[in-house]
Design a protein around this motif. Structure first.
Motif, mmCIF file in Angstrom:
data_model
loop_
_atom_site.group_PDB
_atom_site.id
_atom_site.type_symbol
_atom_site.label_atom_id
_atom_site.label_comp_id
_atom_site.label_asym_id
_atom_site.label_seq_id
_atom_site.Cartn_x
_atom_site.Cartn_y
_atom_site.Cartn_z
ATOM 1 N N VAL A 212 14.601 41.830 36.173
ATOM 2 C CA VAL A 212 15.406 40.608 36.103
ATOM 3 C C VAL A 212 15.763 40.111 37.495
ATOM 4 O O VAL A 212 15.649 38.924 37.817
ATOM 5 N N TYR A 213 16.191 41.027 38.365
ATOM 6 C CA TYR A 213 16.644 40.623 39.698
ATOM 7 C C TYR A 213 15.486 40.106 40.549
ATOM 8 O O TYR A 213 15.666 39.225 41.389
ATOM 9 N N GLN A 214 14.292 40.636 40.329
ATOM 10 C CA GLN A 214 13.111 40.160 41.045
ATOM 11 C C GLN A 214 12.895 38.669 40.770
ATOM 12 O O GLN A 214 12.623 37.879 41.681
ATOM 13 N N ILE A 215 13.037 38.285 39.523
ATOM 14 C CA ILE A 215 12.875 36.877 39.160
ATOM 15 C C ILE A 215 14.018 36.051 39.727
ATOM 16 O O ILE A 215 13.822 34.945 40.247
ATOM 17 N N LEU A 216 15.221 36.575 39.651
ATOM 18 C CA LEU A 216 16.383 35.871 40.186
ATOM 19 C C LEU A 216 16.228 35.601 41.676
ATOM 20 O O LEU A 216 16.539 34.513 42.161
ATOM 21 N N LEU A 224 20.305 32.025 34.582
ATOM 22 C CA LEU A 224 21.328 31.367 33.780
ATOM 23 C C LEU A 224 20.713 30.431 32.741
ATOM 24 O O LEU A 224 21.386 30.000 31.820
ATOM 25 N N LEU A 225 19.438 30.108 32.912
ATOM 26 C CA LEU A 225 18.782 29.150 32.028
ATOM 27 C C LEU A 225 17.822 29.805 31.040
ATOM 28 O O LEU A 225 17.673 29.354 29.913
ATOM 29 N N PHE A 243 24.188 43.879 34.232
ATOM 30 C CA PHE A 243 24.116 43.093 35.465
ATOM 31 C C PHE A 243 25.343 43.371 36.337
ATOM 32 O O PHE A 243 25.228 43.560 37.551
ATOM 33 N N ARG A 244 26.487 43.415 35.697
ATOM 34 C CA ARG A 244 27.722 43.688 36.440
ATOM 35 C C ARG A 244 27.713 45.115 36.997
ATOM 36 O O ARG A 244 28.203 45.347 38.107
ATOM 37 N N ARG A 245 27.164 46.036 36.235
ATOM 38 C CA ARG A 245 27.106 47.428 36.700
ATOM 39 C C ARG A 245 26.332 47.536 38.012
ATOM 40 O O ARG A 245 26.724 48.272 38.918
ATOM 41 N N PHE A 246 25.217 46.816 38.129
ATOM 42 C CA PHE A 246 24.354 46.966 39.294
ATOM 43 C C PHE A 246 24.653 46.005 40.436
ATOM 44 O O PHE A 246 24.114 46.172 41.534
ATOM 45 N N THR A 247 25.470 44.997 40.201
ATOM 46 C CA THR A 247 25.813 44.066 41.283
ATOM 47 C C THR A 247 27.302 44.030 41.597
ATOM 48 O O THR A 247 27.697 43.611 42.675
ATOM 49 N N GLU A 252 26.951 34.724 36.325
ATOM 50 C CA GLU A 252 27.336 33.395 36.791
ATOM 51 C C GLU A 252 28.119 33.458 38.103
ATOM 52 O O GLU A 252 27.907 32.654 39.010
ATOM 53 N N LYS A 253 29.028 34.406 38.212
ATOM 54 C CA LYS A 253 29.800 34.536 39.441
ATOM 55 C C LYS A 253 28.916 35.004 40.588
ATOM 56 O O LYS A 253 29.061 34.557 41.733
#
Length: 268
Positions: A212-216, A224-225, A243-247, A252-253
């Motif tokens: 996921v993060y690679q695409i982000l 978000l889309l 997502f929150r665990r790893f970042t 969104e934030k």
């Protein structure tokens, strides 16, 4: 940077990062887990890393062994002056073939090569420091790794499981790995802790997030889309939790803040 043919199946990437000074103050400087064990060498300017409120520093020219991480960390350079860093990122199932000790012992930690290899690490550190040209440094590092390779026997069970985890983008269940290998969860956990540093379940979680993060990193705001990302998770709530665990932040934030430095390592 080019990877030696003998190392292509065992090193994911070799990169050189150079900058004119410290990372901008408004950048979060968050580096997220990608499941890879690394060698990091700052050949110009030292750096420091903060993980789980613990700070570790590296002097210029020091060869650092960075264990697998399952949490994000912050990084910045010691001095506000030009810097240069070499990174060697090992493939998921390969680091244990070069460095023969339980990888769980170095999870979320960073040590100098001398600390983990004694005199051998110290001697190689001295040789590398004497070389000025960056490309020559990378060549010498690869020659060193070729000599270290196969210091332990390959673990076919671990390698098989990792291939399955990668192919499924981390969506495979550990129960399925148990059925396909004939190994119990306990035995798989023991093997993974020794060879990789984390359990199969944790590696699946890291692998999903990395995808996921690679695409982000390459397509800002896509996360978000595109609701298709949620297909790797039970539901949207599960996705946000991971997502929150790893970042450290919800999606969104996270996207409202600047993390250009951290995304550099995921750029294609």
């Amino acid at each position: 940077m080019p990877i030696h043919p003998l190392l292509r199946n065992h090193i994911e990437k070799i990169w050189v990062l150079e900058s004119s000074g410290k990372i901008p103050v408004d950048d979060m400087k968050i580096i997220v887990p990608n499941g890879r064990i690394k060698l990091i060498i700052p050949f110009r300017n030292g750096f420091f890393r903060i993980i789980e409120n613990n700070q570790a520093s590296s002097n210029e020219q020091q060869i650092n062994f960075v264990g697998i991480s399952d949490v994000s960390f912050l990084i910045d350079f010691e001095q506000d002056e030009p810097s240069g860093t070499i990174g060697i990122e090992f493939s998921l199932s390969s680091a244990y073939r070069f460095f023969c000790f339980p990888q769980s012992e170095v999870k979320n930690k960073m040590y100098s090569l001398e600390e983990i290899m004694g005199g051998l690490g110290k001697n190689f550190q001295s040789k590398l420091t004497d070389i000025v040209n960056v490309e020559d440094k990378v060549k010498l590092i690869q020659q060193f790794l070729i000599k270290l390779f196969s210091r332990s026997i390959e673990d076919n069970i671990v390698d098989y499981c990792i291939d399955k985890i990668k192919m499924s983008k981390g969506k495979i269940l550990v129960n399925q790995l148990e059925k396909e290998t004939g190994y119990s969860r306990r035995r798989l956990n023991m093997k993974f802790q020794d060879k990789i540093g984390v359990s199969p379940k944790t590696l699946c979680e890291i692998t999903r997030f990395t995808y996921v993060y690679q695409i982000l990193a390459n397509h800002p705001n896509e996360i978000l889309l595109n609701k298709g990302f949620y297909n790797l998770y039970y539901d949207q709530a599960h996705f946000i939790k991971e997502f929150r665990r790893f970042t450290g932040l919800p999606p969104e934030k996270f996207e409202r803040n600047i993390n250009d430095f951290g995304k550099v390592f995921y750029k294609k």
